[in-house]
Design a protein around this motif. Structure first.
Motif, mmCIF file in Angstrom:
data_model
loop_
_atom_site.group_PDB
_atom_site.id
_atom_site.type_symbol
_atom_site.label_atom_id
_atom_site.label_comp_id
_atom_site.label_asym_id
_atom_site.label_seq_id
_atom_site.Cartn_x
_atom_site.Cartn_y
_atom_site.Cartn_z
ATOM 1 N N ILE A 209 19.709 25.477 122.745
ATOM 2 C CA ILE A 209 20.792 26.433 123.020
ATOM 3 C C ILE A 209 22.008 25.958 122.248
ATOM 4 C CG2 ILE A 209 22.369 27.304 124.824
ATOM 5 C CD1 ILE A 209 20.099 26.810 126.858
ATOM 6 N N LEU A 211 26.127 26.740 122.154
ATOM 7 C CA LEU A 211 27.305 27.448 122.671
ATOM 8 C C LEU A 211 28.346 27.350 121.567
ATOM 9 C CD1 LEU A 211 27.352 25.875 126.255
ATOM 10 C CD2 LEU A 211 26.289 28.021 125.541
ATOM 11 N N THR A 220 26.451 32.512 123.291
ATOM 12 C CA THR A 220 25.274 31.658 123.499
ATOM 13 C C THR A 220 24.184 32.061 122.523
ATOM 14 O OG1 THR A 220 25.796 31.503 125.856
ATOM 15 C CG2 THR A 220 23.554 30.906 125.215
#
Ligand code: 5RP
Length: 223
Positions: A209, A211, A220
């Motif tokens: 992931i 951010l 995201t």
């Protein structure tokens, strides 16, 4: 927003990814520092942190957060559900260049040991193709010239990081002039350079992931 405000915003956005009561992998750098400070300020309880550098370990301990040795954690069969760290570059496949702070080896180890890698960065770090940021390579000191010669043969322009010694007692070559269109293959090629300890391509173990903060907010991205 200032560059620092963007780092704080994305560090804050990482807090919900922390698994309370569990172990937490913690990265290195100015964005990671904001994350550590916010973790403490928000009183989020973790069972302990596994730090990717002596600097992050000191900052965690300064906040009263216990720091555990990775080797003990793995040997005792415990899991690290999440690792949170910054990056120097992120491509659309969430492959990264890391090591601007010189902590790439321990960062790669803690990332490899963690179930989920959450990368936190501002959108100045996003690129289409990795290589604008000089690729850091940690090298055994006696092999610096040998590895530099091999990197030049691969088309890069290596430069030793002046006066810098890693937490592991090694030196860093920063390699410019690369355009890394196949990060997984190039990471493997660099892994074979005798005398190199770690290269700063996080491609086989990329982020799960990312951010990414901008003036519009935090988005995201998933790999
Ligand atoms: C340290 C790193 C850092 O994550 C990277 O350099 C980003 O740092 P910052 O958050 O200060 O921009 O890889 O080795």
């Amino acid at each position: 927003m200032t560059p620092d405000e963007l780092k704080i915003a994305v560090a804050r956005a990482a807090l919900p990814h922390v698994v309370e009561g569990a172990l937490l992998g913690v990265g290195t750098g100015s964005t990671a520092n904001h994350f550590i400070d916010l973790l403490a300020a928000e009183k989020i309880q973790v069972a302990g942190a596994i730090a990717s550098s002596e600097a992050s370990a000191a900052r965690l301990r300064g906040h009263g957060i216990p720091v555990l040795a990775l080797d003990d954690v793995i040997a005792s069969g415990r899991r690290i559900p999440v690792y949170i760290d910054g990056a120097d570059e992120i491509d659309p496949g969430l492959h990264l260049i890391k090591g601007g702070g010189g902590a790439l080896t321990r960062e790669k180890i803690v990332a490899a040991a963690s179930d989920c890698f959450v990368c936190i960065a501002d959108d100045s770090k996003c690129v289409d193709v990795l290589g604008r940021f000089p690729l850091p390579i940690e090298v055994i000191p006696m092999a610096a010239a040998l590895v530099a010669r091999a990197l030049s043969a691969l088309g890069g322009v290596p430069k030793i990081r002046d006066g810098f010694v890693t937490d592991n007692g090694n030196v860093i070559l920063d390699v410019s002039g690369l355009k890394i269109s196949d990060p997984v293959a190039f990471e493997s090629e660099l892994d074979h350079l005798t005398g190199s300890v770690t290269n700063g391509l996080f491609a086989r173990r990329r982020a799960d992931i990312a951010l990414v903060s901008s003036a519009e907010g935090v988005r995201t991205l998933r790999g």
